[in-house]
Design a protein around this motif. Sequence first.
Motif, PDB file in Angstrom:
ATOM      1  N   ALA A  34      17.305  31.558 -44.291  1.00 25.43           N
ATOM      2  CA  ALA A  34      17.010  32.928 -43.859  1.00 25.43           C
ATOM      3  C   ALA A  34      15.512  33.180 -43.920  1.00 25.43           C
ATOM      4  O   ALA A  34      14.935  33.788 -43.014  1.00 25.43           O
ATOM      5  CB  ALA A  34      17.761  33.924 -44.743  1.00 25.43           C
ATOM      6  N   MET A  35      14.916  32.701 -44.979  1.00 22.02           N
ATOM      7  CA  MET A  35      13.473  32.907 -45.129  1.00 22.02           C
ATOM      8  C   MET A  35      12.723  32.245 -43.973  1.00 22.02           C
ATOM      9  O   MET A  35      11.846  32.849 -43.350  1.00 22.02           O
ATOM     10  CB  MET A  35      13.000  32.340 -46.467  1.00 22.02           C
ATOM     11  CG  MET A  35      11.500  32.428 -46.676  1.00 22.02           C
ATOM     12  SD  MET A  35      11.037  32.014 -48.343  1.00 22.02           S
ATOM     13  CE  MET A  35      11.494  30.304 -48.396  1.00 22.02           C
ATOM     14  N   GLN A  36      13.098  30.986 -43.693  1.00 27.60           N
ATOM     15  CA  GLN A  36      12.389  30.271 -42.638  1.00 27.60           C
ATOM     16  C   GLN A  36      12.606  30.899 -41.266  1.00 27.60           C
ATOM     17  O   GLN A  36      11.692  30.945 -40.448  1.00 27.60           O
ATOM     18  CB  GLN A  36      12.849  28.807 -42.630  1.00 27.60           C
ATOM     19  CG  GLN A  36      12.166  28.003 -43.734  1.00 27.60           C
ATOM     20  CD  GLN A  36      12.877  26.695 -44.026  1.00 27.60           C
ATOM     21  OE1 GLN A  36      13.801  26.307 -43.305  1.00 27.60           O
ATOM     22  NE2 GLN A  36      12.441  26.018 -45.083  1.00 27.60           N
ATOM     23  N   LYS A  37      13.826  31.382 -41.050  1.00 25.47           N
ATOM     24  CA  LYS A  37      14.128  31.989 -39.749  1.00 25.47           C
ATOM     25  C   LYS A  37      13.488  33.357 -39.587  1.00 25.47           C
ATOM     26  O   LYS A  37      13.080  33.732 -38.482  1.00 25.47           O
ATOM     27  CB  LYS A  37      15.654  32.104 -39.573  1.00 25.47           C
ATOM     28  CG  LYS A  37      16.326  30.779 -39.318  1.00 25.47           C
ATOM     29  CD  LYS A  37      16.154  30.370 -37.858  1.00 25.47           C
ATOM     30  CE  LYS A  37      17.017  29.143 -37.552  1.00 25.47           C
ATOM     31  NZ  LYS A  37      16.802  28.662 -36.180  1.00 25.47           N
ATOM     32  N   MET A  38      13.460  34.090 -40.662  1.00 23.79           N
ATOM     33  CA  MET A  38      13.043  35.495 -40.552  1.00 23.79           C
ATOM     34  C   MET A  38      11.551  35.703 -40.782  1.00 23.79           C
ATOM     35  O   MET A  38      10.998  36.697 -40.327  1.00 23.79           O
ATOM     36  CB  MET A  38      13.830  36.360 -41.542  1.00 23.79           C
ATOM     37  CG  MET A  38      15.315  36.443 -41.231  1.00 23.79           C
ATOM     38  SD  MET A  38      15.673  36.900 -39.513  1.00 23.79           S
ATOM     39  CE  MET A  38      15.078  38.572 -39.503  1.00 23.79           C
ATOM     40  N   HIS A  39      10.945  34.810 -41.484  1.00 19.98           N
ATOM     41  CA  HIS A  39       9.516  34.982 -41.739  1.00 19.98           C
ATOM     42  C   HIS A  39       8.742  34.937 -40.422  1.00 19.98           C
ATOM     43  O   HIS A  39       8.898  34.011 -39.631  1.00 19.98           O
ATOM     44  CB  HIS A  39       9.013  33.894 -42.688  1.00 19.98           C
ATOM     45  CG  HIS A  39       7.561  34.050 -43.006  1.00 19.98           C
ATOM     46  ND1 HIS A  39       7.078  35.118 -43.707  1.00 19.98           N
ATOM     47  CD2 HIS A  39       6.492  33.280 -42.705  1.00 19.98           C
ATOM     48  CE1 HIS A  39       5.766  35.011 -43.829  1.00 19.98           C
ATOM     49  NE2 HIS A  39       5.374  33.893 -43.222  1.00 19.98           N
ATOM     50  N   GLY A  40       7.965  35.963 -40.209  1.00 19.51           N
ATOM     51  CA  GLY A  40       7.173  36.023 -38.982  1.00 19.51           C
ATOM     52  C   GLY A  40       7.910  36.670 -37.820  1.00 19.51           C
ATOM     53  O   GLY A  40       7.338  36.861 -36.752  1.00 19.51           O
ATOM     54  N   ARG A  41       9.176  36.969 -38.021  1.00 22.39           N
ATOM     55  CA  ARG A  41       9.946  37.598 -36.953  1.00 22.39           C
ATOM     56  C   ARG A  41       9.584  39.074 -36.834  1.00 22.39           C
ATOM     57  O   ARG A  41       9.240  39.723 -37.814  1.00 22.39           O
ATOM     58  CB  ARG A  41      11.449  37.487 -37.269  1.00 22.39           C
ATOM     59  CG  ARG A  41      12.067  36.190 -36.795  1.00 22.39           C
ATOM     60  CD  ARG A  41      12.562  36.310 -35.347  1.00 22.39           C
ATOM     61  NE  ARG A  41      13.683  37.266 -35.245  1.00 22.39           N
ATOM     62  CZ  ARG A  41      14.948  36.921 -35.364  1.00 22.39           C
ATOM     63  NH1 ARG A  41      15.278  35.677 -35.612  1.00 22.39           N
ATOM     64  NH2 ARG A  41      15.902  37.825 -35.252  1.00 22.39           N
ATOM     65  N   GLY A  42       9.699  39.575 -35.620  1.00 28.20           N
ATOM     66  CA  GLY A  42       9.425  40.988 -35.411  1.00 28.20           C
ATOM     67  C   GLY A  42      10.638  41.822 -35.744  1.00 28.20           C
ATOM     68  O   GLY A  42      11.775  41.436 -35.465  1.00 28.20           O
ATOM     69  N   TYR A  43      10.399  42.922 -36.366  1.00 28.01           N
ATOM     70  CA  TYR A  43      11.485  43.849 -36.668  1.00 28.01           C
ATOM     71  C   TYR A  43      10.900  45.245 -36.680  1.00 28.01           C
ATOM     72  O   TYR A  43       9.940  45.523 -37.412  1.00 28.01           O
ATOM     73  CB  TYR A  43      12.125  43.489 -38.017  1.00 28.01           C
ATOM     74  CG  TYR A  43      13.347  44.328 -38.330  1.00 28.01           C
ATOM     75  CD1 TYR A  43      14.519  44.204 -37.586  1.00 28.01           C
ATOM     76  CD2 TYR A  43      13.312  45.256 -39.368  1.00 28.01           C
ATOM     77  CE1 TYR A  43      15.632  44.980 -37.870  1.00 28.01           C
ATOM     78  CE2 TYR A  43      14.432  46.033 -39.655  1.00 28.01           C
ATOM     79  CZ  TYR A  43      15.575  45.893 -38.908  1.00 28.01           C
ATOM     80  OH  TYR A  43      16.667  46.654 -39.189  1.00 28.01           O
ATOM     81  N   ASP A  44      11.463  46.118 -35.874  1.00 34.00           N
ATOM     82  CA  ASP A  44      10.939  47.492 -35.814  1.00 34.00           C
ATOM     83  C   ASP A  44       9.447  47.489 -35.489  1.00 34.00           C
ATOM     84  O   ASP A  44       8.652  48.152 -36.157  1.00 34.00           O
ATOM     85  CB  ASP A  44      11.133  48.201 -37.169  1.00 34.00           C
ATOM     86  CG  ASP A  44      12.426  48.988 -37.228  1.00 34.00           C
ATOM     87  OD1 ASP A  44      13.135  49.021 -36.213  1.00 34.00           O
ATOM     88  OD2 ASP A  44      12.700  49.556 -38.292  1.00 34.00           O
ATOM     89  N   ASN A  45       9.047  46.729 -34.537  1.00 41.00           N
ATOM     90  CA  ASN A  45       7.652  46.582 -34.109  1.00 41.00           C
ATOM     91  C   ASN A  45       6.703  46.117 -35.209  1.00 41.00           C
ATOM     92  O   ASN A  45       5.484  46.270 -35.123  1.00 41.00           O
ATOM     93  CB  ASN A  45       7.129  47.852 -33.398  1.00 41.00           C
ATOM     94  CG  ASN A  45       6.766  48.990 -34.349  1.00 41.00           C
ATOM     95  OD1 ASN A  45       6.814  48.855 -35.565  1.00 41.00           O
ATOM     96  ND2 ASN A  45       6.376  50.102 -33.756  1.00 41.00           N
ATOM     97  N   LEU A  46       7.266  45.551 -36.280  1.00 39.08           N
ATOM     98  CA  LEU A  46       6.426  44.986 -37.333  1.00 39.08           C
ATOM     99  C   LEU A  46       6.797  43.514 -37.503  1.00 39.08           C
ATOM    100  O   LEU A  46       7.902  43.104 -37.159  1.00 39.08           O
ATOM    101  CB  LEU A  46       6.648  45.725 -38.657  1.00 39.08           C
ATOM    102  CG  LEU A  46       6.243  47.200 -38.666  1.00 39.08           C
ATOM    103  CD1 LEU A  46       6.741  47.875 -39.930  1.00 39.08           C
ATOM    104  CD2 LEU A  46       4.738  47.345 -38.539  1.00 39.08           C
ATOM    105  N   ILE A  47       5.854  42.751 -38.025  1.00 41.03           N
ATOM    106  CA  ILE A  47       6.118  41.332 -38.250  1.00 41.03           C
ATOM    107  C   ILE A  47       6.547  41.134 -39.702  1.00 41.03           C
ATOM    108  O   ILE A  47       5.786  41.414 -40.624  1.00 41.03           O
ATOM    109  CB  ILE A  47       4.854  40.484 -37.969  1.00 41.03           C
ATOM    110  CG1 ILE A  47       4.313  40.773 -36.552  1.00 41.03           C
ATOM    111  CG2 ILE A  47       5.154  39.006 -38.159  1.00 41.03           C
ATOM    112  CD1 ILE A  47       5.214  40.330 -35.436  1.00 41.03           C
TER     113      ILE A  47
END
Length: 295
Positions: A271-284
């Motif tokens: 989860a960490m590897q997939k989600m790190h750096g992902r955009g969410y609510d216009n934030l990274i």
Amino acid sequence: MATSTQKTSWADEVDEIDQPKIEDFVDENGIRTTIEYTTNDEGKKVKITRKTKRVLQKSLVDHVVAERKTWAKFGQEKGNKPGPDRATTTIAEDVPLRISAGNKSSEKEQAQDNTVKANLARAGAGKVVCRICKGAHFTAKCPYKDTLGGLEVRRLDAPPMFDEDGAPSGAEPAAAAAAAPAAASTGGKYVPPSMRGARGPGERMGGTSRDDLPTLRVTNISEDTQENDLRELFGAFGRVARVYVGRDRETGVGKGFAFVSFEDKTTAERAMQKMHGRGYDNLILNVQWSQPRDK
DNA sequence: GATGAGCGA
């Protein structure tokens, strides 16, 4: 149009119509007699006498209830007429039947509980006693939590291994036994599996508390991100054990970070590897391992 | 940029 001068209303005309006179009475046998005096088509006055017997309306009175009324009364009501005596009986409709646990048994349980508490108080003198090392601190705060956590139940009837400052001690075996929680096998109350102490090998519990679940710190989330949002987001990777959103204590406004704990460490890592750096609510999103919380 | 609340006996 010729209009009668005396008549002011159609209602007066109604009075003109020959209304039949009716006498009506019911005798002691329930026979109803209706005598009707009226005028027939030929203008002659006639008297019609009808005798009818009233029958109980079955749709309104259950025949079982009617039957009951014929029963002879007994005891203090002996000789009284059918039906309830309003002097001694209150009649109410729609009286709800409320079912609850017998209060006698719960009182008993309460009493038992109280004696247990009294024993505990006597043994521990109102002090906090660690379940692991019997020190004067909560179990969660025990410095030996990690090393002795799994030994807790097995050492139930053993004397305390340490006294309050952690030095080895052999004192107060009775107090230790009394202060120990009732073992799952002997206690009457249901203990959920998650709350049972460490048992044999193969069981996950024992040493594993929610404080050392694999936890990710998620930062750079918008201030109105909710626990459920993150649960949804991270739940795609596996079972999410816990979500905490950092908030301002007074306002409840998010402080932009959260913790997401997983059941499984490799899941957390993915989860960490997939989600790190992902955009969410216009934030990274920034997702890292969390530091263990202390103090 | 940021590392948690509260509970129990």
